[in-house]
Design a protein around this motif. Structure first.
Motif, PDB file in Angstrom:
ATOM      1  N   LEU A   1       1.054  -1.441   0.246  1.00  0.00           N
ATOM      2  CA  LEU A   1      -0.448   0.524  -0.031  1.00  0.00           C
ATOM      3  C   LEU A   1       1.366   1.330   0.088  1.00  0.00           C
ATOM      4  CD1 LEU A   1      -2.695   1.247   0.273  1.00  0.00           C
ATOM      5  CD2 LEU A   1      -2.879   0.980   2.676  1.00  0.00           C
ATOM      6  N   VAL A   2       0.533   2.748  -0.966  1.00  0.00           N
ATOM      7  CA  VAL A   2       1.363   3.469  -0.887  1.00  0.00           C
ATOM      8  C   VAL A   2       0.486   4.685  -0.670  1.00  0.00           C
ATOM      9  CG1 VAL A   2       3.226   4.507  -2.826  1.00  0.00           C
ATOM     10  CG2 VAL A   2       2.681   2.474  -2.653  1.00  0.00           C
ATOM     11  N   TRP A   3       0.736   5.504  -0.700  1.00  0.00           N
ATOM     12  CA  TRP A   3       0.539   6.874  -0.348  1.00  0.00           C
ATOM     13  C   TRP A   3       1.022   7.737  -1.021  1.00  0.00           C
ATOM     14  CZ3 TRP A   3       2.213  11.612   1.501  1.00  0.00           C
ATOM     15  CH2 TRP A   3       1.537  13.085   1.367  1.00  0.00           C
ATOM     16  N   ALA A   4       0.591   8.789  -1.929  1.00  0.00           N
ATOM     17  CA  ALA A   4       1.367   9.624  -2.925  1.00  0.00           C
ATOM     18  C   ALA A   4       0.633  10.546  -3.102  1.00  0.00           C
ATOM     19  CB  ALA A   4       1.364   8.850  -4.161  1.00  0.00           C
ATOM     20  N   GLY A   5       1.140  11.772  -3.146  1.00  0.00           N
ATOM     21  CA  GLY A   5       0.530  12.631  -3.695  1.00  0.00           C
ATOM     22  C   GLY A   5       1.319  13.994  -4.899  1.00  0.00           C
ATOM     23  N   VAL A   6       0.200  14.888  -5.486  1.00  0.00           N
ATOM     24  CA  VAL A   6       1.087  15.509  -6.680  1.00  0.00           C
ATOM     25  C   VAL A   6       0.303  16.754  -6.359  1.00  0.00           C
ATOM     26  CG1 VAL A   6       1.225  14.057  -8.520  1.00  0.00           C
ATOM     27  CG2 VAL A   6      -0.527  14.847  -8.996  1.00  0.00           C
ATOM     28  N   SER A   7       1.426  17.842  -7.110  1.00  0.00           N
ATOM     29  CA  SER A   7       0.724  19.509  -7.400  1.00  0.00           C
ATOM     30  C   SER A   7       1.367  19.574  -8.605  1.00  0.00           C
ATOM     31  CB  SER A   7       0.994  20.329  -6.186  1.00  0.00           C
ATOM     32  OG  SER A   7       2.610  20.144  -5.729  1.00  0.00           O
TER      33      SER A   7
END
Length: 360
Positions: free
Chosen positions: A200-206
């Motif tokens: 399970l991976v958590w990630a974010g973009v902007s």
């Protein structure tokens, strides 16, 4: 003993009769009326020579035509196929052809030329209940107003996703058996569908870049405490200063889904203490992967790229995820984020229903 060679005149007569599409027996009858005795093997040999000349382009430059009687598309057959394609779950072309006792090509031409229909693949969409549709309709326009005119650049959108290890490890699920051989044992391919190997991976973009990846520890539950200690604290310490330096931090807004650990009181209180603006749970679009950039594009792109890596261990899977996350182009992220306000607007125009058909 050498066979007798026929004259050029007789050969010309046979070629002429072959152009009339006469059978060998009919050609023999025509020649016998002319007092000419020619065997069927001779006629066959001349026909083969004509065919080879056509293929070589020596006889004429046109492609040889093959005449074959096609199945007749009778009105009854057309009505039956029309009834098949009007159903919610239509049969395949092969099955329709078998039911109507016609060829697959004839069935395809009836659908294309007579009924003027085209085969299209259904789009997979998420299920929407009436209560969810009403929430999407009431919140979509407000969300659009928050994102339009480039204001989406102030957001960091985040989400978690499962990445699964290919259990087959490149082993094909087919094998061949010769008709004259009986296999000693049926070959098998083992799969572990009940407990698949995954991470399970958590990630974010902007619009200013990507966050760090965070791998959720095996067996851990993303409670409020775990979410704060392992994800939010590193996000505040490392990601925000890098993505929104200086006064730009005041404009930064965090976008996340409605997972229990995300909307817990302790989580929201912690973010408020550290001056992190978060979209309130009653403002974001509830159960709307079609309006979440990580769901409708970023994570899907990552999974497609990671799937190309031939890995057989969990560490290899993690390394592949890290590599593809580093290689994810900012241009791809910008294109996805630009479509975010448009999708929210389309949900409002669709009164909260699906919008996949409007994205053509």
């Amino acid at each position: 003993m050498p066979r007798n060679k026929i004259s050029d005149n007789i050969e010309g007569i046979i070629k002429y009769l072959l152009t009339k599409k006469y059978s060998y027996s009919v050609i023999q009858e025509e020649l016998s009326e002319m007092n000419l005795n020619v065997s069927r093997s001779t006629i066959s040999r001349i026909a083969n020579q004509v065919g080879k000349q056509r293929q070589a382009g020596l006889l004429n430059s046109q492609k040889p035509k093959y005449y074959r009687r096609r199945h007749v598309a009778t009105p009854a057959v057309v009505r039956r196929i029309t009834s098949y394609i009007n159903k919610e779950n239509p049969r395949t072309i092969s099955l329709m052809a078998a039911r109507c006792h016609i060829g697959v090509g004839t069935t395809f031409r009836i659908i294309r030329d007579v009924t003027h229909a085209k085969c299209r693949k259904k789009r997979p969409v998420h299920r929407l209940y009436p209560a969810v549709i009403e929430k999407r309709r009431s919140r979509a326009w407000r969300m659009y107003r928050r994102l339009c005119n480039g204001r989406y650049k102030n957001y960091v959108t985040t989400d978690e996703a499962w990445f699964y290890l290919d259990s087959s490890q490149g082993v094909r699920d087919i094998y061949y058996v010769r008709s004259n051989e009986i296999p000693e044992e049926v070959k098998k391919i083992e799969r572990n569908d009940l407990h698949p190997v995954a991470v399970l991976v958590w990630a974010g973009v902007s619009a200013h870049g990507k966050t760090q990846l965070h791998f959720i520890e095996h067996g851990s539950t993303i409670t409020s405490k775990y979410y704060i200690e392992h994800i939010i604290e590193p996000f505040i310490k490392y990601d925000i200063p890098r993505l929104f330096p200086g006064d730009a931090r005041k404009r930064m807004i965090l976008h996340q889904d409605s997972a229990p650990g995300h909307v817990a009181k302790d989580t929201l209180s912690y973010m408020k203490e550290h001056n992190i603006q978060v979209i309130a749970p009653h403002e974001w679009l509830f159960k709307s992967p079609d309006a979440t950039p990580m769901d409708y594009s970023i994570l899907g792109t990552m999974k497609e790229r990671v799937r190309k890596h031939k890995v057989s261990t969990l560490n290899g899977l993690k390394n592949a995820i890290k590599q593809e996350w580093e290689n994810l182009e900012q241009a791809v992220i910008d294109n996805v984020l630009e479509n975010w306000p448009k999708r929210c607007r389309l949900i409002y125009y669709a009164h909260g229903s699906h919008i996949e058909h409007l994205l053509q």
